[in-house]
Design a protein around this motif. Sequence first.
Motif, mmCIF file in Angstrom:
data_model
loop_
_atom_site.group_PDB
_atom_site.id
_atom_site.type_symbol
_atom_site.label_atom_id
_atom_site.label_comp_id
_atom_site.label_asym_id
_atom_site.label_seq_id
_atom_site.Cartn_x
_atom_site.Cartn_y
_atom_site.Cartn_z
ATOM 1 N N SER A 1 0.812 -1.217 0.000
ATOM 2 C CA SER A 1 0.000 0.000 0.000
ATOM 3 C C SER A 1 0.847 1.270 0.000
ATOM 4 C CB SER A 1 -0.956 0.003 1.196
ATOM 5 O OG SER A 1 -0.243 -0.004 2.406
ATOM 6 N N TYR B 1 4.350 -8.743 3.658
ATOM 7 C CA TYR B 1 2.996 -8.664 3.135
ATOM 8 C C TYR B 1 2.882 -9.568 1.917
ATOM 9 C CZ TYR B 1 -1.124 -6.937 0.739
ATOM 10 O OH TYR B 1 -2.332 -6.851 0.100
ATOM 11 N N GLU C 1 0.015 -10.300 -0.858
ATOM 12 C CA GLU C 1 -1.291 -9.845 -1.341
ATOM 13 C C GLU C 1 -2.312 -10.983 -1.438
ATOM 14 O OE1 GLU C 1 -2.842 -6.690 -4.605
ATOM 15 O OE2 GLU C 1 -1.440 -8.199 -5.350
ATOM 16 N N ASN D 1 -4.159 -11.506 1.789
ATOM 17 C CA ASN D 1 -4.854 -10.369 2.390
ATOM 18 C C ASN D 1 -6.306 -10.766 2.608
ATOM 19 O OD1 ASN D 1 -6.372 -8.008 2.848
ATOM 20 N ND2 ASN D 1 -4.918 -6.753 1.720
ATOM 21 N N ASP D 2 -6.679 -10.934 3.885
ATOM 22 C CA ASP D 2 -8.038 -11.349 4.225
ATOM 23 C C ASP D 2 -8.824 -10.227 4.908
ATOM 24 O OD1 ASP D 2 -6.681 -11.326 6.611
ATOM 25 O OD2 ASP D 2 -7.143 -13.395 7.153
ATOM 26 N N ASN D 3 -8.372 -8.969 4.689
ATOM 27 C CA ASN D 3 -9.036 -7.782 5.230
ATOM 28 C C ASN D 3 -9.104 -7.826 6.758
ATOM 29 O OD1 ASN D 3 -10.202 -5.232 4.731
ATOM 30 N ND2 ASN D 3 -12.245 -6.064 5.030
ATOM 31 N N GLY E 1 -1.791 -6.915 7.286
ATOM 32 C CA GLY E 1 -2.087 -6.870 5.860
ATOM 33 C C GLY E 1 -2.407 -8.210 5.261
ATOM 34 N N SER E 2 -1.792 -9.269 5.778
ATOM 35 C CA SER E 2 -2.033 -10.608 5.229
ATOM 36 C C SER E 2 -1.952 -11.637 6.352
ATOM 37 C CB SER E 2 -1.036 -10.921 4.107
ATOM 38 O OG SER E 2 0.306 -10.736 4.500
ATOM 39 N N ASN F 1 -11.966 -3.431 10.220
ATOM 40 C CA ASN F 1 -10.958 -2.780 9.382
ATOM 41 C C ASN F 1 -11.564 -1.546 8.719
ATOM 42 O OD1 ASN F 1 -8.488 -2.463 8.277
ATOM 43 N ND2 ASN F 1 -8.724 -4.013 6.710
ATOM 44 N N ILE G 1 -5.300 -0.714 6.535
ATOM 45 C CA ILE G 1 -5.042 -1.978 5.870
ATOM 46 C C ILE G 1 -6.013 -2.065 4.701
ATOM 47 C CG2 ILE G 1 -4.921 -4.485 6.104
ATOM 48 C CD1 ILE G 1 -2.885 -2.926 7.872
ATOM 49 N N ARG H 1 -7.736 -3.422 1.124
ATOM 50 C CA ARG H 1 -8.117 -4.698 0.490
ATOM 51 C C ARG H 1 -7.163 -4.991 -0.672
ATOM 52 N NH1 ARG H 1 -13.457 -6.319 1.840
ATOM 53 N NH2 ARG H 1 -14.515 -4.723 3.038
ATOM 54 N N PRO H 2 -7.075 -6.247 -1.093
ATOM 55 C CA PRO H 2 -6.212 -6.582 -2.230
ATOM 56 C C PRO H 2 -6.616 -5.762 -3.466
ATOM 57 C CG PRO H 2 -7.060 -8.583 -1.212
ATOM 58 C CD PRO H 2 -7.764 -7.430 -0.563
#
Length: 182
Positions: free
Chosen positions: A34, A123, A125, A128-130, A135-136, A161, A177, A179-180
Amino acid sequence: MYVARVLYPVEVLGPGRRVGIWFCGCPRRCKGCSNPELWEFQDRYKTSPETVFRLVRDIVGDNPVEGFTVTGGDPMYQPADLQRLLSMLKTLSDDIIVYTGFKIEELDPEMLANITVLVDGEYMEELNDNSLLRGSSNQNIMILDESRRDRYERYLQRETNKIQNFFTADGVISVGIHRPGF
């Protein structure tokens, strides 16, 4: 040291109204990062721990501050300056969150003594589960200061989040944080 941003009030990277400090410099270059604009060590952001501390101390003097969040880039690529800054910040608040792509086993135990919560690991991507604060899903949220455990466990259970935008002379800085694919 290289610090690109100091923002207040950050309310999405830890409990309460926090001062967020963004280091620059991170050779990892994680896909989907990000903050890719903070990958390089940029001379325009060269400063000293004492200068950053004075700025933060002024913010704390004029505002309610419940802690600090240190991220980047990756602050652990500047360990000596980070350690100096953390020890100074701890005189203002003992609630300090630090993000790093390093694993806890790779870090100096003396550094960890000044950190309340460490979010470690690169991190990824695709993982990344929100989640809140990380972040991941491969990253770990480690509460290192037992006196803060209840506060952080409550925070992690009840908060969701969120993203927060700061408007600056250079444009908008989106904090949190993401989202992907952000």
